[in-house]
Design an enzyme around this catalytic site. Sequence first.
Site, short mmCIF file in Angstrom:
data_model
loop_
_atom_site.label_atom_id
_atom_site.label_comp_id
_atom_site.label_asym_id
_atom_site.label_seq_id
_atom_site.Cartn_x
_atom_site.Cartn_y
_atom_site.Cartn_z
N SER A 1 0.77 -1.19 0.09
CA SER A 1 -0.05 0.20 -0.07
C SER A 1 1.12 1.13 0.01
O SER A 1 2.19 1.03 0.51
CB SER A 1 -0.87 0.13 1.15
OG SER A 1 -1.78 -1.14 1.38
N1 SAM Z 1 -1.15 -4.72 3.92
C1 SAM Z 1 -0.16 -5.13 2.60
C2 SAM Z 1 1.19 -4.92 2.64
O1 SAM Z 1 1.66 -4.06 3.81
O2 SAM Z 1 2.04 -5.20 1.97
C3 SAM Z 1 -0.86 -4.81 1.44
C4 SAM Z 1 -2.16 -5.08 1.30
S1 SAM Z 1 -2.62 -5.45 -0.52
C5 SAM Z 1 -2.95 -3.53 -0.93
C6 SAM Z 1 -4.33 -6.32 -0.08
C7 SAM Z 1 -3.83 -7.56 0.08
O3 SAM Z 1 -5.00 -8.48 0.59
C8 SAM Z 1 -3.40 -8.60 -1.01
O4 SAM Z 1 -2.15 -9.21 -0.67
C9 SAM Z 1 -4.49 -9.44 -1.23
O5 SAM Z 1 -4.24 -10.98 -1.90
C10 SAM Z 1 -4.95 -9.54 -0.03
N2 SAM Z 1 -6.50 -10.00 0.16
C11 SAM Z 1 -7.60 -9.66 -0.76
N3 SAM Z 1 -8.71 -10.32 -0.09
C12 SAM Z 1 -8.44 -11.02 0.89
C13 SAM Z 1 -9.16 -11.96 1.70
N4 SAM Z 1 -10.30 -11.95 1.67
N5 SAM Z 1 -8.36 -12.22 2.58
C14 SAM Z 1 -7.13 -12.33 3.05
N6 SAM Z 1 -6.33 -11.36 2.04
C15 SAM Z 1 -7.02 -11.00 1.11
#
Ligand code: SAM
Length: 212
Positions: free
Chosen positions: A54
């Site tokens: 992010s």
């Molecule tokens: N917080 C993370 C970081 O510091 O790198 C970045 C978040 S990224 C914007 C969003 C993440 O949420 C992705 O890795 C995606 O695969 C995950 N994601 C999406 N839907 C999800 C779900 N239902 N359960 C768990 N992870 C999920």
Amino acid sequence: MDLIQQLINTKYLKDPNIIKAFQTIKRKDFILDENEEVAECNAPLAIGFGQTISQPLTVAFMMELLDLKPGQKVLDIGFGSGWASAILAEIVGKTGKVFSIERIPELAEFGISNIRKYGFIKSDRITVKVGDGSKGMPEQAPFDRIHVGAAAFKIPNNLLEQLAIGGKLVIPEGQDTQDIVLVERISKDEYSKKRFPGFSFVPLIEENKSLS
Ligand code: SAM
């Protein structure tokens, strides 16, 4: 001017504990090698599988809203690169605990290899699970704080139920652009909500739910 100073000057970073965590947990340790030169840029960066680490400004904003304290138990949904989980673990300190969920196994592995650099796995301060974070982690609930790094169409009830009384949840909500919503659980059945519009996240993919 470096990124952290920029976030302090623009008042996205205020709490000294959060500033210290941003200084300790280096974003360059959580990105792909090919992006090393832009690690300090205030923008999301690709981490593979169509996902991103992010934007620092957004992570700072959500960390400040969470009002984290040492010793707290935190749930982090959307582990991705592990950067946000590592910042959370640093803020809640050695007596705190972070439980993280990622739905893409390869990204969970990538994130785990990143947080290993800081000893968070060995010391058991971060536990990572692969699965659908919209269901929360009932076996570890209740949580003092819940951080969601992907956008929900609607705040999942499971997360509201797994919040401790007095606990706080930050989650992006909406379809095209999102509001970051700060939810506080006031009592068993009462929640307060505050909305902050104008953000953009990748979607929270909920099992058995279509996006349209
Ligand atoms: N917080 C993370 C970081 O510091 O790198 C970045 C978040 S990224 C914007 C969003 C993440 O949420 C992705 O890795 C995606 O695969 C995950 N994601 C999406 N839907 C999800 C779900 N239902 N359960 C768990 N992870 C999920």
